[in-house]
Design an enzyme around this catalytic site. Structure first.
Site, PDB file in Angstrom:
ATOM      1  N   TYR A 150       0.832  -1.199   0.000  1.00  0.00           N
ATOM      2  CA  TYR A 150       0.000   0.000   0.000  1.00  0.00           C
ATOM      3  C   TYR A 150       0.878   1.266   0.000  1.00  0.00           C
ATOM      4  CZ  TYR A 150      -3.716   3.221   1.514  1.00  0.00           C
ATOM      5  OH  TYR A 150      -4.616   4.253   1.606  1.00  0.00           O
ATOM      6  N   GLY A 153       3.127   1.428  -3.071  1.00  0.00           N
ATOM      7  CA  GLY A 153       2.266   1.566  -4.251  1.00  0.00           C
ATOM      8  C   GLY A 153       1.808   3.009  -4.402  1.00  0.00           C
ATOM      9  N   GLN A 281       2.352   7.932  15.901  1.00  0.00           N
ATOM     10  CA  GLN A 281       1.742   9.254  15.840  1.00  0.00           C
ATOM     11  C   GLN A 281       1.560   9.645  14.384  1.00  0.00           C
ATOM     12  OE1 GLN A 281       4.544  11.950  17.553  1.00  0.00           O
ATOM     13  NE2 GLN A 281       3.081  12.740  19.015  1.00  0.00           N
TER      14      GLN A 281
HETATM   15  N1  LIG Z   1     -10.490   6.716   4.236  1.00  0.00           N
HETATM   16  C1  LIG Z   1      -9.296   7.139   4.616  1.00  0.00           C
HETATM   17  O1  LIG Z   1      -9.095   7.467   5.784  1.00  0.00           O
HETATM   18  C2  LIG Z   1      -8.171   7.240   3.620  1.00  0.00           C
HETATM   19  C3  LIG Z   1      -6.926   7.687   4.068  1.00  0.00           C
HETATM   20  C4  LIG Z   1      -5.883   7.786   3.165  1.00  0.00           C
HETATM   21  C5  LIG Z   1      -6.074   7.499   1.824  1.00  0.00           C
HETATM   22  N2  LIG Z   1      -7.291   7.069   1.410  1.00  0.00           N
HETATM   23  C6  LIG Z   1      -7.418   6.735  -0.018  1.00  0.00           C
HETATM   24  O2  LIG Z   1      -8.680   7.155  -0.510  1.00  0.00           O
HETATM   25  C7  LIG Z   1      -9.172   6.222  -1.456  1.00  0.00           C
HETATM   26  C8  LIG Z   1     -10.568   5.766  -1.070  1.00  0.00           C
HETATM   27  O3  LIG Z   1     -10.517   5.136   0.198  1.00  0.00           O
HETATM   28  P1  LIG Z   1     -11.810   4.654   0.985  1.00  0.00           P
HETATM   29  O4  LIG Z   1     -11.567   4.887   2.410  1.00  0.00           O
HETATM   30  O5  LIG Z   1     -13.001   5.217   0.344  1.00  0.00           O
HETATM   31  O6  LIG Z   1     -11.703   3.077   0.767  1.00  0.00           O
HETATM   32  P2  LIG Z   1     -12.780   2.060   0.148  1.00  0.00           P
HETATM   33  O7  LIG Z   1     -12.162   0.706   0.239  1.00  0.00           O
HETATM   34  O8  LIG Z   1     -14.093   2.277   0.759  1.00  0.00           O
HETATM   35  O9  LIG Z   1     -12.847   2.528  -1.358  1.00  0.00           O
HETATM   36  C9  LIG Z   1     -11.972   2.085  -2.355  1.00  0.00           C
HETATM   37  C10 LIG Z   1     -12.811   1.718  -3.561  1.00  0.00           C
HETATM   38  O10 LIG Z   1     -11.949   1.309  -4.614  1.00  0.00           O
HETATM   39  C11 LIG Z   1     -12.471   0.121  -5.197  1.00  0.00           C
HETATM   40  N3  LIG Z   1     -11.336  -0.608  -5.772  1.00  0.00           N
HETATM   41  C12 LIG Z   1     -10.328  -1.241  -5.136  1.00  0.00           C
HETATM   42  N4  LIG Z   1      -9.472  -1.779  -6.024  1.00  0.00           N
HETATM   43  C13 LIG Z   1      -9.965  -1.481  -7.254  1.00  0.00           C
HETATM   44  C14 LIG Z   1      -9.541  -1.760  -8.574  1.00  0.00           C
HETATM   45  N5  LIG Z   1      -8.423  -2.473  -8.808  1.00  0.00           N
HETATM   46  N6  LIG Z   1     -10.295  -1.309  -9.606  1.00  0.00           N
HETATM   47  C15 LIG Z   1     -11.426  -0.602  -9.384  1.00  0.00           C
HETATM   48  N7  LIG Z   1     -11.884  -0.305  -8.160  1.00  0.00           N
HETATM   49  C16 LIG Z   1     -11.151  -0.736  -7.099  1.00  0.00           C
HETATM   50  C17 LIG Z   1     -13.140  -0.617  -4.053  1.00  0.00           C
HETATM   51  O11 LIG Z   1     -14.082  -1.571  -4.463  1.00  0.00           O
HETATM   52  C18 LIG Z   1     -13.763   0.550  -3.295  1.00  0.00           C
HETATM   53  O12 LIG Z   1     -15.044   0.865  -3.768  1.00  0.00           O
HETATM   54  C19 LIG Z   1      -8.170   5.077  -1.521  1.00  0.00           C
HETATM   55  O13 LIG Z   1      -7.318   5.286  -2.624  1.00  0.00           O
HETATM   56  C20 LIG Z   1      -7.388   5.234  -0.235  1.00  0.00           C
HETATM   57  O14 LIG Z   1      -6.075   4.771  -0.365  1.00  0.00           O
HETATM   58  C21 LIG Z   1      -8.346   6.917   2.278  1.00  0.00           C
END
Ligand SMILES: NC(=O)c1ccc[n+]([C@@H]2O[C@H](COP(=O)([O-])OP(=O)(O)OC[C@H]3O[C@@H](n4cnc5c(N)ncnc54)[C@H](O)[C@@H]3O)[C@@H](O)[C@H]2O)c1
Length: 320
Positions: A150, A153, A281
């Site tokens: 992760y 990536g 942290q």
């Molecule tokens: N929620 C947080 O606190 C947070 C923090 C840092 C970064 N992010 C980033 O924000 C983005 C969304 O996160 P989230 O919390 O909504 O997570 P989530 O898992 O709810 O959403 C990710 C979505 O991407 C889809 N997905 C995964 N792999 C895929 C692929 N190969 N092709 C097409 N769709 C795919 C999943 O089905 C899902 O709907 C992510 O990239 C995550 O890394 C989120």
């Protein structure tokens, strides 16, 4: 692309996930056409069910690691499993999602001239040696651990965004997202806010890792979506990376107590060993977002926990 109106065609990858579904909703409300792309690995149709009747909303079952050909004005690239149990389930595919997903979305942006936004993460800072983290900090990341698929990536995706900008003059926007919570988070993805709420609502013991004195900052989803849209609409010279999150810090013990108080639960705390590579942290320095986007989070923890608890309460009652 020829357009008759100010209505933009916006692609959101990962649109059926937690953040993506809120972003779909917001951009439809702003009067745009939204294409929600998702492979439904961690996202669900339930998250977007209320949008399916909207004629300006389209759903595409597709894996972002495969190329996509369509006409769009803007791309928000959110597709990626975001919590350790999900991204560690198939770590090779997680790296493919981040790296090939970025290449495919950047390729699409290059072909169409679209602006492209990358949902990066505070995990690019790893276990940070400085606190709070400004965007200029390069991070302290283990390249070979179980979290690396992760973290690395996402780091490689950032590299690709900036190389496409330098090499092909793409309009890019990179947001480094810190912990965000709200309705439609996964009930069992191991993230601390959802864990604590679900355990409290079930009356189960609340699991605190380590001594519970490690801190996290939590941003409510509405605040985060606001800064996404502001960043996308900002002048082209603002590429980011921009930290997006709430700098207010809480210890895990404080969070657990707040959840117990708001749910009226009788759950007790139990301590378990800290997971591998868990940062002690993490707190965003949001000076750049404040100065360039006039943004800062407005929603206090207690205010955001209420609708989140209500969401999980309903989910648990419906037996999901
Ligand atoms: N929620 C947080 O606190 C947070 C923090 C840092 C970064 N992010 C980033 O924000 C983005 C969304 O996160 P989230 O919390 O909504 O997570 P989530 O898992 O709810 O959403 C990710 C979505 O991407 C889809 N997905 C995964 N792999 C895929 C692929 N190969 N092709 C097409 N769709 C795919 C999943 O089905 C899902 O709907 C992510 O990239 C995550 O890394 C989120």
């Amino acid at each position: 692309m020829f357009s008759y109106s100010l209505r933009k065609r916006i692609l959101i990858t990962g649109g059926a996930g937690f953040l993506g579904s809120h972003l779909c909703e917001r951009l439809l409300n702003d009067g745009h056409d939204v294409i929600c792309l998702d492979n439904f690995f961690t996202g669900t149709r339930d998250n977007i069910l209320h949008l399916l009747d909207n004629p300006h909303f389209e759903v595409l079952r597709h894996d972002v690691s495969q190329p996509l050909y369509t006409e769009v004005d803007e791309i928000y690239n959110l597709a990626c499993p975001a919590s350790p149990p999900h991204y560690q389930h198939d770590p090779v595919h997680t790296t493919k999602t981040s790296v090939l997903g970025a290449i495919n979305m950047l390729g699409l942006a290059k072909r169409t001239g679209a602006k492209v936004f990358q949902a990066s993460t505070s995990e690019v800072y790893g276990d940070p040696a400085i606190h709070p983290q400004p965007e200029s900090y390069w991070g302290n990341v283990n390249p070979i651990g179980p979290r690396s698929c992760y973290d690395e990536g996402k780091r490689c995706a950032e590299t690709l965004f900036f190389d496409y900008r330098r090499q092909h003059q793409l309009r890019i926007k990179v947001a480094r997202i810190f912990n965000t919570y709200g309705p439609r988070m996964h009930p069992n993805d191991g993230r601390v806010v959802s864990n604590f709420i679900v355990q409290a609502l079930r009356g189960d013991p609340i699991t605190v890792y380590g001594d519970g004195l490690q801190t996290r900052s939590f941003c409510y989803v509405d605040d985060l979506i606001e800064v996404f849209v502001r960043l996308m609409d900002s002048p082209d010279d603002l590429t980011g990376p921009v930290n997006t999150g709430n700098p207010g810090e809480f210890t895990m013990l404080e969070l657990a107590q707040k959840v117990i108080e708001l749910t009226g639960s009788k759950s007790k705390l139990v301590h378990k060993p800290l997971p591998h590579d868990d940062p002690k942290q993490r707190q965003p320095d949001i000076t750049l977002a404040r100065e360039r986007l006039g943004w800062e989070p407005k929603i206090k923890l207690e205010e955001g926990l209420r609708p989140t608890i209500a969401y999980f309460d309903q989910l648990l009652r419906s037996g999901q």
